[in-house]
Scaffold this active site. Structure first.
Site, PDB file in Angstrom:
ATOM      1  N   ASP A   1     -38.640   9.064  -8.289  1.00 29.66           N
ATOM      2  CA  ASP A   1     -37.587   8.857  -7.212  1.00 29.66           C
ATOM      3  C   ASP A   1     -36.297   9.275  -7.699  1.00 29.66           C
ATOM      4  O   ASP A   1     -35.483   8.628  -8.554  1.00 29.66           O
ATOM      5  CB  ASP A   1     -37.729   7.315  -6.845  1.00 29.66           C
ATOM      6  CG  ASP A   1     -36.557   7.020  -6.022  1.00 29.66           C
ATOM      7  OD1 ASP A   1     -35.838   8.012  -5.480  1.00 29.66           O
ATOM      8  OD2 ASP A   1     -36.528   5.784  -5.468  1.00 29.66           O
TER       9      ASP A   1
ATOM     10  N   ASP B   1     -35.227   1.995   4.952  1.00 29.26           N
ATOM     11  CA  ASP B   1     -34.445   2.445   3.632  1.00 29.26           C
ATOM     12  C   ASP B   1     -32.900   2.209   3.605  1.00 29.26           C
ATOM     13  O   ASP B   1     -32.369   3.199   3.951  1.00 29.26           O
ATOM     14  CB  ASP B   1     -35.041   3.601   3.242  1.00 29.26           C
ATOM     15  CG  ASP B   1     -34.567   4.100   1.648  1.00 29.26           C
ATOM     16  OD1 ASP B   1     -33.808   3.207   1.120  1.00 29.26           O
ATOM     17  OD2 ASP B   1     -35.268   4.961   1.017  1.00 29.26           O
TER      18      ASP B   1
ATOM     19  N   LYS C   1     -27.248  14.145  -5.221  1.00 30.72           N
ATOM     20  CA  LYS C   1     -28.229  14.437  -4.199  1.00 30.72           C
ATOM     21  C   LYS C   1     -27.636  14.620  -2.683  1.00 30.72           C
ATOM     22  O   LYS C   1     -28.142  15.576  -2.080  1.00 30.72           O
ATOM     23  CB  LYS C   1     -29.109  13.219  -4.018  1.00 30.72           C
ATOM     24  CG  LYS C   1     -30.207  13.495  -3.147  1.00 30.72           C
ATOM     25  CD  LYS C   1     -31.229  12.074  -3.282  1.00 30.72           C
ATOM     26  CE  LYS C   1     -32.261  12.057  -2.283  1.00 30.72           C
ATOM     27  NZ  LYS C   1     -32.950  10.864  -2.476  1.00 30.72           N
TER      28      LYS C   1
ATOM     29  N   GLU D   1     -40.064  10.261   0.890  1.00 28.67           N
ATOM     30  CA  GLU D   1     -39.841   8.921   0.241  1.00 28.67           C
ATOM     31  C   GLU D   1     -40.527   7.768   0.924  1.00 28.67           C
ATOM     32  O   GLU D   1     -41.162   6.947   0.536  1.00 28.67           O
ATOM     33  CB  GLU D   1     -38.301   8.668   0.106  1.00 28.67           C
ATOM     34  CG  GLU D   1     -37.761   9.302  -1.021  1.00 28.67           C
ATOM     35  CD  GLU D   1     -36.157   9.363  -0.801  1.00 28.67           C
ATOM     36  OE1 GLU D   1     -35.324   8.709  -0.006  1.00 28.67           O
ATOM     37  OE2 GLU D   1     -35.580  10.279  -1.548  1.00 28.67           O
TER      38      GLU D   1
HETATM   39  P1  ADP Z   1     -30.568   4.762  -3.646  1.00 28.84           P
HETATM   40  O1  ADP Z   1     -31.729   4.917  -3.045  1.00 28.84           O
HETATM   41  O2  ADP Z   1     -29.341   5.253  -2.947  1.00 28.84           O
HETATM   42  O3  ADP Z   1     -30.429   5.273  -5.021  1.00 28.84           O
HETATM   43  P2  ADP Z   1     -30.934   1.873  -4.405  1.00 28.84           P
HETATM   44  O4  ADP Z   1     -32.115   1.702  -3.568  1.00 28.84           O
HETATM   45  O5  ADP Z   1     -31.193   1.952  -6.040  1.00 28.84           O
HETATM   46  O6  ADP Z   1     -30.135   3.303  -3.989  1.00 28.84           O
HETATM   47  O7  ADP Z   1     -29.850   0.904  -3.899  1.00 28.84           O
HETATM   48  C1  ADP Z   1     -28.790   0.574  -4.614  1.00 28.84           C
HETATM   49  C2  ADP Z   1     -28.167  -0.464  -3.832  1.00 28.84           C
HETATM   50  O8  ADP Z   1     -28.739  -1.900  -3.651  1.00 28.84           O
HETATM   51  C3  ADP Z   1     -26.467  -0.667  -4.281  1.00 28.84           C
HETATM   52  O9  ADP Z   1     -25.603  -0.888  -3.226  1.00 28.84           O
HETATM   53  C4  ADP Z   1     -26.934  -2.166  -4.893  1.00 28.84           C
HETATM   54  O10 ADP Z   1     -25.822  -3.056  -5.044  1.00 28.84           O
HETATM   55  C5  ADP Z   1     -27.920  -2.836  -4.135  1.00 28.84           C
HETATM   56  N1  ADP Z   1     -28.631  -3.739  -4.602  1.00 28.84           N
HETATM   57  C6  ADP Z   1     -29.220  -3.916  -5.540  1.00 28.84           C
HETATM   58  N2  ADP Z   1     -29.791  -5.296  -6.043  1.00 28.84           N
HETATM   59  C7  ADP Z   1     -29.284  -5.874  -4.936  1.00 28.84           C
HETATM   60  C8  ADP Z   1     -29.485  -7.284  -4.449  1.00 28.84           C
HETATM   61  N3  ADP Z   1     -30.091  -8.312  -5.362  1.00 28.84           N
HETATM   62  N4  ADP Z   1     -28.876  -7.729  -3.321  1.00 28.84           N
HETATM   63  C9  ADP Z   1     -28.324  -6.886  -2.674  1.00 28.84           C
HETATM   64  N5  ADP Z   1     -28.125  -5.643  -2.925  1.00 28.84           N
HETATM   65  C10 ADP Z   1     -28.385  -5.289  -3.924  1.00 28.84           C
HETATM   66 MG    MG Z   2     -33.638   5.546  -2.528  1.00 27.07          MG
END
Ligand code: ADP
Ligand code: MG
Length: 617
Positions: free
Chosen positions: A23, A211, A87, A187
């Site tokens: 991913d 998502d 990205k 995705e």
């Molecule tokens: P991407 O797909 O953009 O790479 P992610 O799916 O990894 O991103 O999501 C990252 C986001 O999720 C960040 O804003 C992070 O603060 C938030 N996040 C991670 N864990 C938690 C949680 N327990 N509660 C709320 N938000 C969260």
């Molecule tokens: Mg993602």
């Protein structure tokens, strides 16, 4: 054709081989594989705990590269050398991103609106492909360390809305990292596979994948039937995500403490506040209130407060959800399952809003950060032939494309595309009044056409005389179920058309196909370097040509000194043009472009003034 694609699969994928799922995220990236013993997908974890690799690349002044969480501190201390959210730039031109330029803390080259973007760090220029490849390389090495085994083949996920150029850029990034990208999958498809949805061939379902990541929101509506995932619609907001929730918390703390928002222009203060707000947000996903301090500032917040200041953000996502349903011509009640993806879907109020809207519980048992990577690992396992009962569609074993300027291969149908398939791309002429265009069709994975296999060549004649760049020539490839490729070239303004048919696999044995694939992997790094140099040279000679033309037509607008200075910039570019240093070429190009940019405005003003003069009032 069908036979060949299956043979390839068996010939190149050995039983013990690991095929990983990746991913490649805007904020975080992960790598996963199916554990041979348990049969379940798992993410590779650093020190057995953390599976997320922040999608960050830092270049230190000595030119060393630091990727992932170790690059995080440099976001504050050295922002111009620390690249995030690459990205967002994949397959994009400057024109595509200029409205959001302030979002990026690093330098995006802005000279030519239509060219793919490059990022400048000191005197080096990087493409988003190169930067993404560094993240992929980090994931590959991480996995290899944990598995004590080489990882060479992967499946990489991309958002469902990614276009061909963005998908191709992702493939190229994989190739540059020394990986063979067996498939690019969507995705949301990966997320549903992780929940086992769609694994049963007889299953017919309509699902919604919600998502909410760090900086982006995507909603996809998929129909699953006969093992095929069909994207019915997608919607979303490319600048809405968990980060906005953090910002809302920071704003409320500033207000509470009567601190002016102007203090946020102090980068290290704002970064510290942002990190603390993220901590509070994560904490509030499982607790009712958060208490904290920053220096003398009170950083408390309750869940109720948090919900009231972020309600509008969730509402915004729901507007997108409704639009996606409308485009798919479906009611919320027609959705059988709702899958939650992305770290920010851990926020309880997000979950509640989505589940209330669809009137059913959401799928949230799997870790929402990991679910896409886990699904990619399942797809990889299917490709490895470990999940026998899943249908695999026939694919084309080698990429098909045409030769473009600089003797480069431009892929039109990438390898591993399902057949039958078709694709088209538009090209134009490079010389004024050009009436013919040679179309040479090649097959293979190498970047320079001479390393690939030539299938055919024909000439499109009768293009009406037009200035270079004006004709619109559409080249379309249609590959039918029997593996016959039909190539058609059409000049869209005049309608002149020419076509040809070839049989790509004719005369190629499976062993030869396999050798071509292996060669492309062994030479990937050299190829990308050669391509980068050739592209820089082509770009530079085009700019030099237009500069000459400009001097011819607009000499009256420039002073003697300006002319001389412009000539010396041109000369400096000419001197490095034939060398192999792409960064030096880009640097000189950049200098020439910045020097001449004001002249273009002058020419435009003059043209307008003279047009006005001729007008009778
Ligand atoms: P991407 O797909 O953009 O790479 P992610 O799916 O990894 O991103 O999501 C990252 C986001 O999720 C960040 O804003 C992070 O603060 C938030 N996040 C991670 N864990 C938690 C949680 N327990 N509660 C709320 N938000 C969260
Ligand atoms: Mg993602």
């Amino acid at each position: 054709m069908a036979k060949i694609s299956i043979n390839i699969k068996e010939a190149t994928i050995e039983k013990s081989e690991i095929i990983a799922g990746i991913d490649l995220g805007t904020t975080n990236s992960l790598i996963a594989f199916v554990n041979k013993e348990s049969g379940h997908p798992e993410c590779i974890k650093e020190d057995g705990v953390n599976s997320l690799v922040p999608s960050l690349v830092h270049f230190d002044p000595e030119g060393n590269v630091i990727v992932g969480s170790r690059a995080r501190t440099y976001l504050v201390s050295d922002p111009s050398r620390t690249i995030y959210s690459v990205k967002r730039l994949m397959g994009k031109s400057y024109k595509d991103v200029r409205d959001h330029e302030s979002y990026f803390g690093y330098k995006i080259i802005d000279e030519d609106d239509d060219k793919l973007v490059k990022i400048r760090v000191d005197n080096k220029f990087y493409t988003p492909i190169e930067l993404s490849s560094l993240i992929l390389l980090e994931l590959k090495q991480r996995a290899e360390k944990v598995l004590s085994n080489e990882v060479k083949k992967v499946v990489i996920t991309v958002p469902a809305y990614f276009n061909d150029a963005q998908r191709q850029a992702t493939r190229d990034a994989g190739k540059l990292a020394g990986l063979e990208v067996l498939r690019i999958i969507n995705e949301p498809t990966a997320a549903s596979l992780a929940y086992g949805i769609g694994l049963d061939k007889n299953e017919k379902k309509t699902i919604a994948v919600y998502d909410l990541g760090g900086g982006t929101f995507d909603i996809s509506i998929l129909r699953i039937h006969d093992g095929i995932f069909e994207v019915l619609s997608t919607n979303g907001d490319t600048y809405l995500g968990g980060d906005d929730f953090d910002r809302a918390i920071v704003d409320s703390w500033l207000q509470k403490n009567q601190v002016s928002p102007e203090r946020l222009s102090d980068k290290s203060f704002s970064q510290a506040m942002r990190l603390q707000a993220e901590e509070a947000k994560v904490y509030l996903s499982v607790h009712d209130s958060y208490e904290g301090k920053h220096d003398t500032l009170n950083c408390n917040i309750t869940r109720t407060e948090f919900e009231s200041i972020t309600h509008h953000l969730i509402d915004k996502t729901m507007v997108c959800v409704k639009k996606a349903l409308k485009d798919a011509k479906l009611d919320a009640s027609a959705i059988d399952s709702v899958v939650m993806v992305g770290g920010a879907t851990r926020i309880p109020s997000v979950k509640k809003m989505v589940s209330d809207f669809f009137g059913k519980p959401v799928y949230d048992k799997l870790n929402p950060d990991e679910v896409v990577a886990l699904g990619a690992a399942i797809q990889a396992d299917v490709l490895a032939g470990n999940q026998k009962d899943i249908l695999l569609l026939d694919v084309t074993p080698l990429s098909l494309g045409i030769e473009t300027v600089g003797e480069l291969m431009d892929v039109i149908i990438p390898r591993n595309s399902k057949i039958p398939t078709s694709a088209a791309r538009q090209y134009t002429t490079s010389v004024d009044g050009q009436s013919k265009l040679k179309i040479a069709v090649y097959q293979g994975e190498r970047d320079v056409v001479k390393d690939n296999r030539k299938l055919a060549e024909f000439i499109l004649t009768g293009i009406p005389a037009m200035p270079a760049g004006l004709p619109k020539i559409e080249i379309s490839f249609i590959l039918n179920a029997d593996g016959i490729l039909k190539v058609r070239a059409k000049e869209l303004r005049s309608g002149v058309v020419q076509s040809i048919e070839v049989k790509p696999q004719y005369g190629l044995t499976d062993v030869e196909v396999e050798k071509m694939l292996l060669d492309s992997i062994t030479h990937a790094r050299d190829d990308m370097q050669i391509r980068a140099v050739l592209e820089a040279q082509t770009e530079a000679s085009q700019v030099l040509q237009s500069a000459e033309k400009f001097l011819r037509l607009n000499s009256a607008l420039l002073s003697e000194e300006e002319m001389a200075s412009m000539r010396s910039h041109m000369k400096a570019l000419e001197q490095v043009l034939t060398g192999n240093d792409k960064d030096l070429i880009h640097l000189r190009l950049d200098e020439l472009n910045s020097y001449t940019a004001p002249f273009a405005h002058r020419a435009m003003d003059a043209a307008i003034a003279s047009a006005m003069k001729g007008k009778k009032v």
